[in-house]
Write an enzyme that holds these catalytic residues in place. Structure first.
Site, PDB file in Angstrom:
ATOM      1  N   HIS A   1       1.364  -2.210   5.670  1.00 26.10           N
ATOM      2  CA  HIS A   1       1.272  -2.508   4.241  1.00 26.10           C
ATOM      3  C   HIS A   1       2.283  -1.700   3.431  1.00 26.10           C
ATOM      4  O   HIS A   1       2.781  -2.168   2.407  1.00 26.10           O
ATOM      5  CB  HIS A   1      -0.132  -2.192   3.724  1.00 26.10           C
TER       6      HIS A   1
ATOM      7  N   ASP B   1      -3.639  -8.735   3.133  1.00 27.65           N
ATOM      8  CA  ASP B   1      -5.031  -8.934   3.547  1.00 27.65           C
ATOM      9  C   ASP B   1      -5.603 -10.016   2.653  1.00 27.65           C
ATOM     10  O   ASP B   1      -5.625  -9.857   1.418  1.00 27.65           O
ATOM     11  CB  ASP B   1      -5.851  -7.649   3.382  1.00 27.65           C
TER      12      ASP B   1
ATOM     13  N   GLU C   1      -8.227  -7.677  13.125  1.00 28.93           N
ATOM     14  CA  GLU C   1      -8.650  -8.014  11.761  1.00 28.93           C
ATOM     15  C   GLU C   1      -8.247  -9.446  11.433  1.00 28.93           C
ATOM     16  O   GLU C   1      -7.046  -9.750  11.361  1.00 28.93           O
ATOM     17  CB  GLU C   1      -8.010  -7.056  10.744  1.00 28.93           C
TER      18      GLU C   1
ATOM     19  N   ARG D   1       0.854  -1.194   0.000  1.00 29.71           N
ATOM     20  CA  ARG D   1       0.000   0.000   0.000  1.00 29.71           C
ATOM     21  C   ARG D   1       0.886   1.239   0.000  1.00 29.71           C
ATOM     22  O   ARG D   1       1.594   1.499   0.987  1.00 29.71           O
ATOM     23  CB  ARG D   1      -0.896   0.008   1.239  1.00 29.71           C
TER      24      ARG D   1
ATOM     25  N   HIS E   1      -5.766  -9.815   8.217  1.00 31.58           N
ATOM     26  CA  HIS E   1      -4.495  -9.098   8.090  1.00 31.58           C
ATOM     27  C   HIS E   1      -3.344  -9.875   8.733  1.00 31.58           C
ATOM     28  O   HIS E   1      -3.431 -10.293   9.892  1.00 31.58           O
ATOM     29  CB  HIS E   1      -4.608  -7.725   8.754  1.00 31.58           C
TER      30      HIS E   1
END
Length: 217
Positions: free
Chosen positions: A124, A131, A189, A79, A192
């Site tokens: 990320h 993910d 999460e 990311r 993740h």
């Protein structure tokens, strides 16, 4: 002498599908179906880039899952740091709650950072986080994890027990495989994971999420 910006150096990254040809990709931040409701800055192609080390580890996960009848499905990998800035600016904008019913119905958007669902410096962006979920090869559908990807709620915590035994077992099935192959989970999460021995623990990369980022090496 010109000092090179290490955050733009993609030499340690690969296209995940090159390492894991069986991977299914649904890169949500390239689409508008995400908690913001727009394509996110830095996501110029619907692809998953990731560090070579994380790609090798994911290949091992994929091989293990294929034997058991599952394929891995990836929602996000590398990311760009500019995408995280996009999230921050979005969180400041009080009136934009278009996607609240779908992704954060129980919390206010301004609390998403404090609650740990979004990070101001994302793992990320270091290139070794992923993910993902699993697809049952018999049905072609995602296995039931008890909540959807990016549902920012207590129900998405991996150890949440207010779901069925099957849903909980599915989470633990994924988590066990990821841990066994070198990844570490987080507490809020189920989807993740980050490579425990990540190669760039202090670098937050910012090159675009494109194949050309790799070709410019």
């Amino acid at each position: 002498m010109r000092v090179e910006d290490k955050t733009l150096d993609a030499s340690g990254f690969v296209l995940l599908s090159d390492y894991v040809p069986q991977v299914v990709q649904e890169i949500r931040y390239y689409s508008t179906y995400n908690f913001v409701g727009d394509r996110i800055d830095g996501y110029e192609e619907p692809i998953a880039l990731i560090t070579k080390e994380a790609a090798r580890a994911l290949k091992s996960v994929s091989n293990e899952m294929l034997v058991k009848g599952y394929r891995i499905k990836v929602f996000d990998a590398y990311r760009p740091a500019v995408a995280v800035k996009h999230f921050i600016y979005w969180a400041i904008e009080d009136t934009d709650i278009r996607m609240k019913p779908y992704f954060y119905p129980e919390v206010e958007k301004q609390d998403l950072f404090e609650l740990g669902y979004i990070a101001k410096e994302s793992s990320h962006s270091r290139g070794s986080a992923i993910d993902l979920t699993l697809i049952d090869m018999n049905t072609g559908k995602e296995i039931d994890m008890g909540s959807s990807f990016d549902m920012f709620s207590e129900v998405s915590h991996p150890d949440y027990r207010g779901i069925t035994d099957e849903q909980y077992d599915n989470r633990m099935f994924l988590q066990s495989a990821m841990i066994r192959n070198g990844f570490a989970p987080i507490d809020c999460e189920w989807w993740h994971f980050s490579l425990a021995d990540e190669p760039y623990p202090n670098t937050y990369f910012n090159f675009p999420n494109t194949v050309d980022s790799l070709r410019k090496l």
